[in-house]
Every structure is written in structure tokens, then in C-alpha cells.
Design a protein around this motif. Structure first.
Motif, PDB file in Angstrom:
ATOM      1  N   ASP A  87       9.231   0.124  -2.861  1.00 42.81           N
ATOM      2  CA  ASP A  87       8.006   0.492  -3.564  1.00 42.81           C
ATOM      3  C   ASP A  87       6.814   0.236  -2.652  1.00 42.81           C
ATOM      4  N   VAL A  89       3.067  -0.073  -2.620  1.00 48.60           N
ATOM      5  CA  VAL A  89       2.113  -0.373  -3.685  1.00 48.60           C
ATOM      6  C   VAL A  89       0.723  -0.602  -3.105  1.00 48.60           C
ATOM      7  N   ILE A  96       1.868   3.389  -7.047  1.00 51.13           N
ATOM      8  CA  ILE A  96       3.146   3.154  -6.376  1.00 51.13           C
ATOM      9  C   ILE A  96       3.777   4.468  -5.932  1.00 51.13           C
ATOM     10  N   THR A  98       7.686   5.374  -4.242  1.00 52.59           N
ATOM     11  CA  THR A  98       8.970   4.774  -3.903  1.00 52.59           C
ATOM     12  C   THR A  98       9.705   5.605  -2.866  1.00 52.59           C
TER      13      THR A  98
END
Length: 208
Positions: A87, A89, A96, A98
Motif C-alpha cells: 500500500d 499511502v 492509497i 496498492t
């Protein structure tokens, strides 16, 4: 539409790494002699840029498979594959993105999983930040292992043991298909594998 700041942060980190890159170090030994980037080099290059641009990379492993192989010298090698998700962030707005990658590694001790996780991390970073690299296919964290080819009789023996204990006909047939391919080029063992499967399936039907 509100812009997610995570993409701005990823772009900023990529911009820094595009100019400074990650230096290779040469490892010399009896088995390998090539330049590679270890996980420490990736951490050292990424850490300042991640802090500067407010970006976190939070990992988690979602899959892990393991099998034991035999080295050229007859020792045990543990072959591990992991699927990891990372992730990315933004610390500014919590947005976020991924990234998922796979890592594979072998080790004769207890480090194969750690190596596989490191490789998954490295390639997540290389791909997300477009880090300039060369010879990326030649990378095993500075280690190369020579694996002894599996013997056809050994493969057949392992399958026979598996079949005698398997009580699910569908799983047995799936395992049979995989084993058949592994025995390509060995018609006698393939025929025996087929016989073992047929006998076991008949036994399972009679037991119902």
C-alpha cells in the motif's frame, strides 16, 4: 473530482530516483560474479525520498508457497514464492494505491522467505517508481543455486505415495495432470502414473 495526493507523492519520489538511481555493487564468489542491487541499497535510496514527499509503503503477504529441491551437491534447497501487496499511502490525505508483486527465492537454511519478500519489495519499487535498472532478470540477492533435475522415478514414487492417501478424486486428477507434464519424455513412467491414477479412482468409487 478530488485529486488523490498519493499519485503526486509517487511521482515526486520517481522524479528523484530518475536522476540519482540506485547504484550497483559487484559481488564476486565461486557461483556469481555480476552487479546487482541488494535490498539495503533500495532502502537507502528510497527512505529519504519517501520521508521528503510524505509517502509510506506498507507491505503484506497474501500468499506463500514452498517446496523442497535438491542442490547439485545433494543438499536440501527450500524454494519459496510469495505474493505481496504494498500500500502506497500519502501522509497528507491518506489516499492509497496498492501494488502487487511476486518474489521467488531459494535458500539452504531458513532465509528463503525473507529473500522472496525482499525481492517482491524491490520489484514493486522498481516498477512503481520506474527506477532505471539493467540486468533486472539476473537478480537473486547475490546468490545462485544449481538445482539437480528431478528424477522421473522419484517423481513417480512421490505421486504414487500421494495418490494412495488422496481421497478426493478431483484433486487426484488435477495432480495427475501436473505430474504427467513433469514426466514428459519418460513414456514408461507416464504409463505407470496413468495406471496408478486409474486404480486409485476405481478404489474411491468402490468406497462410496
Amino acid at each position: 473530482m478530488e485529486t488523490k495526493l498519493v499519485y503526486k507523492a509517487i511521482s515526486a519520489v520517481a522524479a528523484e530516483l530518475a536522476t540519482q538511481g540506485i547504484q550497483k555493487h559487484r559481488h564476486q564468489g565461486s557461483q556469481v560474479n555480476y552487479a546487482f542491487r541488494g535490498i539495503d541499497a533500495v532502502y537507502n535510496a528510497l527512505a529519504p525520498a519517501l520521508v521528503k514527499h510524505g509517502l509510506l509503503i506498507l507491505p503484506r503477504c497474501t500468499e506463500r508457497t514452498s517446496c523442497e529441491r535438491t542442490s547439485k551437491n545433494g543438499g536440501a534447497l527450500f524454494y519459496i514464492t510469495v505474493r505481496a501487496e504494498f500500500d502506497f499511502v500519502s501522509t497528507e490525505d491518506g489516499s492509497i494505491h496498492t501494488v502487487a508483486t511476486y518474489g521467488e527465492a531459494m535458500d539452504s537454511g531458513d532465509k528463503a522467505t525473507n529473500k522472496a519478500m525482499s525481492i517482491a519489495y524491490k520489484y514493486a519499487a522498481f516498477q512503481a517508481f520506474c527506477i532505471p535498472t539493467e540486468e533486472t532478470a539476473i537478480d537473486a540477492d547475490a546468490e545462485a543455486h544449481q538445482v539437480k533435475p528431478a528424477d522421473a522415478d522419484q517423481i513417480l514414487s512421490e505421486f504414487t505415495q500421494y495418490a494412495s492417501a488422496e481421497s478426493d478424486g478431483k484433486k487426484l486428477q488435477e495432480h495427475y495432470a501436473v505430474t504427467w507434464k513433469r514426466l514428459n519424455g519418460f513414456p514408461a513412467q507416464q504409463a505407470k502414473c496413468q495406471d496408478v491414477t486409474g486404480i486409485r479412482i476405481k478404489e474411491l468409487k468402490q468406497a462410496v
